[in-house]
Design an enzyme around this catalytic site. Structure first.
Site, short mmCIF file in Angstrom:
data_model
loop_
_atom_site.label_atom_id
_atom_site.label_comp_id
_atom_site.label_asym_id
_atom_site.label_seq_id
_atom_site.Cartn_x
_atom_site.Cartn_y
_atom_site.Cartn_z
N ASP A 73 -7.13 -6.10 3.74
CA ASP A 73 -6.55 -4.77 3.85
C ASP A 73 -6.70 -4.27 5.28
O ASP A 73 -7.82 -4.08 5.76
CB ASP A 73 -7.26 -3.83 2.87
CG ASP A 73 -6.64 -2.44 2.81
OD1 ASP A 73 -5.55 -2.24 3.37
OD2 ASP A 73 -7.27 -1.55 2.20
N GLY A 74 -5.56 -4.04 5.92
CA GLY A 74 -5.57 -3.44 7.24
C GLY A 74 -4.88 -4.27 8.30
O GLY A 74 -5.37 -5.32 8.68
N GLY A 75 -3.73 -3.79 8.72
CA GLY A 75 -3.05 -4.42 9.86
C GLY A 75 -2.33 -5.72 9.56
O GLY A 75 -1.97 -6.44 10.50
N HIS A 91 -1.27 -1.11 -4.19
CA HIS A 91 -2.55 -0.71 -3.64
C HIS A 91 -2.52 0.81 -3.42
O HIS A 91 -1.57 1.34 -2.83
CB HIS A 91 -2.76 -1.44 -2.31
CG HIS A 91 -4.08 -1.22 -1.67
ND1 HIS A 91 -5.23 -1.90 -2.06
CD2 HIS A 91 -4.47 -0.40 -0.65
CE1 HIS A 91 -6.24 -1.51 -1.30
NE2 HIS A 91 -5.81 -0.59 -0.45
N SER A 118 0.84 -1.19 0.00
CA SER A 118 0.00 0.00 0.00
C SER A 118 0.88 1.24 0.00
O SER A 118 1.62 1.50 0.95
CB SER A 118 -0.91 0.01 1.23
OG SER A 118 -1.54 1.26 1.30
N GLY A 124 -9.16 4.57 6.81
CA GLY A 124 -8.83 5.97 7.08
C GLY A 124 -7.33 6.15 7.29
O GLY A 124 -6.76 7.13 6.84
N PHE A 125 -6.73 5.20 7.98
CA PHE A 125 -5.31 5.34 8.31
C PHE A 125 -4.61 3.99 8.26
O PHE A 125 -5.22 2.96 8.58
CB PHE A 125 -5.14 5.93 9.72
CG PHE A 125 -5.75 7.30 9.82
CD1 PHE A 125 -5.02 8.44 9.46
CD2 PHE A 125 -7.07 7.47 10.24
CE1 PHE A 125 -5.60 9.71 9.54
CE2 PHE A 125 -7.66 8.72 10.32
CZ PHE A 125 -6.92 9.84 9.96
N GLY A 126 -3.33 4.03 7.87
CA GLY A 126 -2.51 2.83 7.96
C GLY A 126 -2.03 2.66 9.40
O GLY A 126 -2.29 3.51 10.26
N GLY A 127 -1.36 1.55 9.64
CA GLY A 127 -0.72 1.34 10.94
C GLY A 127 -1.64 0.92 12.07
O GLY A 127 -1.25 0.96 13.23
N ASP A 161 -4.65 4.06 -2.03
CA ASP A 161 -5.76 4.43 -1.16
C ASP A 161 -6.26 5.84 -1.44
O ASP A 161 -5.56 6.82 -1.21
CB ASP A 161 -5.33 4.32 0.31
CG ASP A 161 -5.20 2.87 0.74
OD1 ASP A 161 -6.18 2.12 0.57
OD2 ASP A 161 -4.13 2.49 1.24
N MET A 192 -12.18 5.06 -1.03
CA MET A 192 -12.90 5.25 0.23
C MET A 192 -13.56 6.61 0.14
O MET A 192 -13.16 7.59 0.80
CB MET A 192 -11.91 5.18 1.41
CG MET A 192 -11.44 3.75 1.67
SD MET A 192 -9.86 3.72 2.53
CE MET A 192 -8.76 3.82 1.13
N MET A 249 -12.21 -5.52 4.65
CA MET A 249 -11.38 -4.67 5.52
C MET A 249 -11.21 -5.32 6.89
O MET A 249 -12.18 -5.82 7.47
CB MET A 249 -12.03 -3.29 5.73
CG MET A 249 -12.15 -2.39 4.50
SD MET A 249 -10.59 -1.96 3.72
CE MET A 249 -9.71 -1.13 5.05
N MET A 255 -8.90 8.64 -0.46
CA MET A 255 -9.78 9.04 0.65
C MET A 255 -10.29 10.46 0.44
O MET A 255 -9.53 11.33 0.00
CB MET A 255 -9.00 8.97 1.96
CG MET A 255 -8.38 7.61 2.21
SD MET A 255 -7.61 7.56 3.83
CE MET A 255 -6.79 5.95 3.74
N HIS A 300 -8.30 1.72 -4.28
CA HIS A 300 -9.30 1.51 -3.23
C HIS A 300 -9.95 2.86 -2.94
O HIS A 300 -9.35 3.72 -2.31
CB HIS A 300 -8.57 0.93 -2.01
CG HIS A 300 -9.43 0.71 -0.82
ND1 HIS A 300 -8.91 0.46 0.43
CD2 HIS A 300 -10.78 0.67 -0.68
CE1 HIS A 300 -9.90 0.31 1.30
NE2 HIS A 300 -11.04 0.43 0.64
N GLY A 341 0.88 -2.05 4.11
CA GLY A 341 1.52 -0.74 4.01
C GLY A 341 2.66 -0.61 4.99
O GLY A 341 3.83 -0.72 4.65
C1 DX5 Z 1 -6.54 2.16 5.26
C2 DX5 Z 1 -6.17 1.69 3.89
C3 DX5 Z 1 -5.14 0.62 3.89
C4 DX5 Z 1 -3.85 0.97 4.57
C5 DX5 Z 1 -3.27 -0.28 5.14
O1 DX5 Z 1 -7.72 2.86 5.23
O2 DX5 Z 1 -7.29 1.19 3.19
O3 DX5 Z 1 -4.90 0.17 2.56
O4 DX5 Z 1 -2.93 1.56 3.70
O5 DX5 Z 1 -2.17 0.04 5.89
P1 DX5 Z 1 -1.53 -0.98 6.92
O6 DX5 Z 1 -1.01 -2.16 6.14
O7 DX5 Z 1 -0.47 -0.17 7.54
O8 DX5 Z 1 -2.61 -1.39 7.87
ZN ZN Z 2 -6.78 0.24 1.21
#
Ligand code: DX5
Ligand code: ZN
Length: 216
Positions: free
Chosen positions: A175-177, A36, A11, A145-148, A38, A71, A140, A40, A69, A197
Site C-alpha cells: 500500500d502506497g505509491g 481498499h 483504494s 495519511g495521504f494518497g499520491g 482507508d 489508521m 506500507m 484515518m 485499513h 489509489g
Molecule cells: C495512505 C493509504 C493508501 C492510499 C494509497 O495512507 O493507506 O491506501 O490510498 O494511495 P496511492 O495508491 O495513491 O499511493
Molecule cells: Zn491504505
C-alpha cells in the site's frame, strides 16, 4: 519468484466520492478483486477520512470484499463497528496507542479476517509475535495519511523477510505509491495484494489503468 496469488484492491481514497457508485462499478467491471478503504482519525495520521457510517454506504454499492485499513489510535474501540458496517478485512497498526492485538481478536470474532499493517520504520522482526494471529501483513511503502506519494523502494525487501517469518499462508499486501511503472517490481518483491489509489482513479481511463496494472 512472484507468488501465484494476485489481488488488486483499488483504494477508494482516490475515487471521486460524488460519483462513488460509478467509480466502483467501473473498476469492478475492469476486474478489481477487493476495495481498499482507508480509515484515518486525525491522530495517528494527519488526515481524517471516514467512519463506519460511510463503510456501510460503500457496502451497499459492491459485493466485493472490503479491505478496511484502520489508521487510527485505539483500534480495539472501533474494530467491531467497522465489521458490522461490512468490512471483510480489518488491518490495524501496532504503532499508535491502543491494543492492536485486541482489535484483531475483536475483528476475528465479529467475522472479519485480521491483518496487521506496518509503517516504513517498523521492522518485520518486531511484529513476529503476531504470527498465527493474522491472515495478512500490510507492508506500507509510504508514511500513511495521504494518497499520491512516491513508493519507498527501500521497503521492498520486507516482503521476502515477511514470507520467511510468517510462512506461506499469510497474504502480503502493498500500500502506497504503486503505479503501472513499478507494478512489476513490487510483484517481483513478493507483494500479492496490490493497493492502488492514484494510479487507478486519477488515470484518464480508470478501467484501462486497472487492466494495465494487472498486466504489469
Ligand atoms: C495512505 C493509504 C493508501 C492510499 C494509497 O495512507 O493507506 O491506501 O490510498 O494511495 P496511492 O495508491 O495513491 O499511493
Ligand atoms: Zn491504505
Amino acid at each position: 519468484m512472484a507468488s501465484q496469488r494476485l489481488l488488486i484492491a483499488p483504494s477508494l481514497l482516490a475515487a471521486d466520492f460524488s460519483r462513488l457508485r460509478d467509480e466502483i462499478q467501473t473498476v469492478e467491471a475492469a476486474g478489481a478483486d477487493w476495495f481498499h478503504v482507508d480509515i484515518m482519525d486525525g491522530h495517528f495520521v494527519p488526515n481524517l477520512t471516514m467512519g463506519p457510517f460511510i463503510v456501510e454506504a460503500i457496502r451497499k454499492l459492491t459485493k466485493l470484499p472490503l479491505d478496511c485499513h484502520l489508521m487510527i489510535e485505539y483500534p480495539e474501540q472501533y474494530a467491531e463497528a467497522f465489521v458490522k458496517a461490512g468490512a471483510d478485512w480489518i488491518s490495524v497498526h501496532p504503532e499508535p496507542p491502543g491494543d492492536a492485538r485486541k482489535a484483531l481478536e475483536i475483528a476475528r470474532r465479529a467475522g472479519a479476517r485480521p491483518s496487521l499493517a506496518i509503517n516504513p520504520p517498523t521492522t518485520v522482526q518486531s511484529v513476529q509475535s503476531f504470527r498465527g494471529e493474522i491472515e495478512m501483513l500490510l507492508i506500507m511503502t509510504i508514511f500513511p495519511g495521504f494518497g499520491g506519494q512516491k513508493l519507498m523502494i527501500e521497503c521492498l525487501p520486507k516482503y521476502a523477510q515477511a514470507r520467511e517469518v510468517f510462512g506461506p499462508d499469510v497474504l502480503l499486501e502493498i500500500d502506497g505509491g504503486v503505479t503501472i511503472e513499478n507494478g512489476g517490481e513490487v510483484r517481483a518483491a513478493g507483494a500479492e495484494v496490490i493497493v492502488a489509489g492514484t494510479a487507478i482513479f486519477h488515470a484518464p481511463d480508470p478501467a484501462a489503468a486497472m487492466r494495465a496494472l494487472r498486466k504489469a
